[in-house]
Design a protein around this motif. Structure first.
Motif, PDB file in Angstrom:
ATOM      1  N   VAL A   1       0.859  -1.183   0.000  1.00  0.00           N
ATOM      2  CA  VAL A   1       0.000   0.000   0.000  1.00  0.00           C
ATOM      3  C   VAL A   1       0.892   1.228   0.000  1.00  0.00           C
ATOM      4  N   SER A   2       0.480   2.260  -0.714  1.00  0.00           N
ATOM      5  CA  SER A   2       1.241   3.505  -0.710  1.00  0.00           C
ATOM      6  C   SER A   2       0.313   4.662  -0.392  1.00  0.00           C
ATOM      7  N   ASN A   3       0.743   5.515   0.529  1.00  0.00           N
ATOM      8  CA  ASN A   3       0.012   6.736   0.847  1.00  0.00           C
ATOM      9  C   ASN A   3       0.594   7.855  -0.011  1.00  0.00           C
ATOM     10  N   VAL A   4      -0.151   8.246  -1.036  1.00  0.00           N
ATOM     11  CA  VAL A   4       0.327   9.249  -1.990  1.00  0.00           C
ATOM     12  C   VAL A   4      -0.531  10.500  -1.841  1.00  0.00           C
TER      13      VAL A   4
ATOM     14  N   ARG B   1       0.913   9.454 -10.771  1.00  0.00           N
ATOM     15  CA  ARG B   1       1.152   8.823 -12.079  1.00  0.00           C
ATOM     16  C   ARG B   1       2.209   7.725 -11.962  1.00  0.00           C
ATOM     17  N   PHE B   2       3.260   7.998 -11.202  1.00  0.00           N
ATOM     18  CA  PHE B   2       4.334   7.020 -11.021  1.00  0.00           C
ATOM     19  C   PHE B   2       3.766   5.722 -10.433  1.00  0.00           C
ATOM     20  N   PHE B   3       3.010   5.839  -9.346  1.00  0.00           N
ATOM     21  CA  PHE B   3       2.468   4.640  -8.703  1.00  0.00           C
ATOM     22  C   PHE B   3       1.429   3.960  -9.588  1.00  0.00           C
ATOM     23  N   ALA B   4       0.632   4.719 -10.302  1.00  0.00           N
ATOM     24  CA  ALA B   4      -0.369   4.122 -11.205  1.00  0.00           C
ATOM     25  C   ALA B   4       0.313   3.310 -12.302  1.00  0.00           C
ATOM     26  N   ARG B   5       1.422   3.820 -12.839  1.00  0.00           N
ATOM     27  CA  ARG B   5       2.160   3.083 -13.878  1.00  0.00           C
ATOM     28  C   ARG B   5       2.678   1.746 -13.361  1.00  0.00           C
ATOM     29  N   LEU B   6       2.926   1.670 -12.054  1.00  0.00           N
ATOM     30  CA  LEU B   6       3.433   0.432 -11.464  1.00  0.00           C
ATOM     31  C   LEU B   6       2.313  -0.509 -11.022  1.00  0.00           C
ATOM     32  N   GLY B   7       1.069  -0.123 -11.272  1.00  0.00           N
ATOM     33  CA  GLY B   7      -0.054  -0.996 -10.961  1.00  0.00           C
ATOM     34  C   GLY B   7      -0.795  -0.674  -9.676  1.00  0.00           C
ATOM     35  N   PHE B   8      -0.383   0.356  -8.958  1.00  0.00           N
ATOM     36  CA  PHE B   8      -1.096   0.741  -7.744  1.00  0.00           C
ATOM     37  C   PHE B   8      -2.437   1.351  -8.152  1.00  0.00           C
ATOM     38  N   GLY B   9      -3.488   0.910  -7.513  1.00  0.00           N
ATOM     39  CA  GLY B   9      -4.814   1.450  -7.786  1.00  0.00           C
ATOM     40  C   GLY B   9      -5.301   2.287  -6.619  1.00  0.00           C
TER      41      GLY B   9
END
Length: 187
Positions: free
Chosen positions: A121-124, A133-141
């Motif tokens: 999980v990432s708190n962005v 955008r960076f996390f979305a490109r890596l598959g984070f939803g």
């Protein structure tokens, strides 16, 4: 020519590098350097990094510290499966787009897999378009919107009469309403 190798290692007893990077990240987000320095000098940052379940790692390029990541293990205990949460991820502006963040995330992934965690999980911050955008490109939803409020603000909103300034605020509002009301001119 390939990218320079990024070396990522967990932080041990020496917190010097992660402390300097944390200070740089907070000041870059608009926090006061003095307030951040107090957090460091009174030991709150060191205490937070030494809590059980907290892991901090520092990335280096050619020996120089250029980024860090801080994770916690299943911080809320509500997930049915173990998870790792990325609490903070920072890369110095001069070291961005060199693979530092990916190297930091690879170390997080390795630790998560070793710990049997099925989810990262990432708190962005919602305002950080580039990070999202960076996390979305890596598959984070996007799963939830996490909203934060200072306790004094919540107290004031829930029960203004019990907040230290609640009665004064009510008096001010009433006074302003009285001044705004102009009775009709008898005519």
């Amino acid at each position: 020519m390939g990218r320079r190798p990024v070396d990522v290692r967990p932080v041990g007893d020496d917190l010097t590098d992660v402390t300097a990077l944390w200070l740089e990240s907070r000041v870059g987000q608009g926090a006061s350097r003095e307030a951040c320095a107090r957090t460091i000098s009174d030991g709150r940052l060191a205490a937070a990094l030494r809590r059980p379940g907290v892991v901090a790692s520092v990335a280096r390029l050619e020996g120089a510290p250029v980024g860090f990541v801080v994770t916690t293990d299943n911080p809320f205990g509500l997930s049915p499966t173990p998870e790792v949460t990325i609490e903070q991820l920072y890369v110095c502006p001069d070291a961005r787009r060199l693979g530092v963040a990916k190297a930091l995330l690879a170390s997080v992934l390795t630790g998560a897999e070793r710990g049997g965690c099925e989810t990262v999980v990432s708190n962005v911050p919602t305002t950080s378009r580039e990070a999202n955008r960076f996390f979305a490109r890596l598959g984070f939803g996007s799963v939830v919107t996490r909203r934060v409020v200072p306790t004094r603000t919540l107290r004031r909103r829930l029960a203004p009469e019990t907040a230290p300034t609640g009665l004064e605020l009510d008096r001010r509002r009433r006074s302003l309403r009285r001044r705004a009301f102009v009775p009709p001119f008898p005519g």
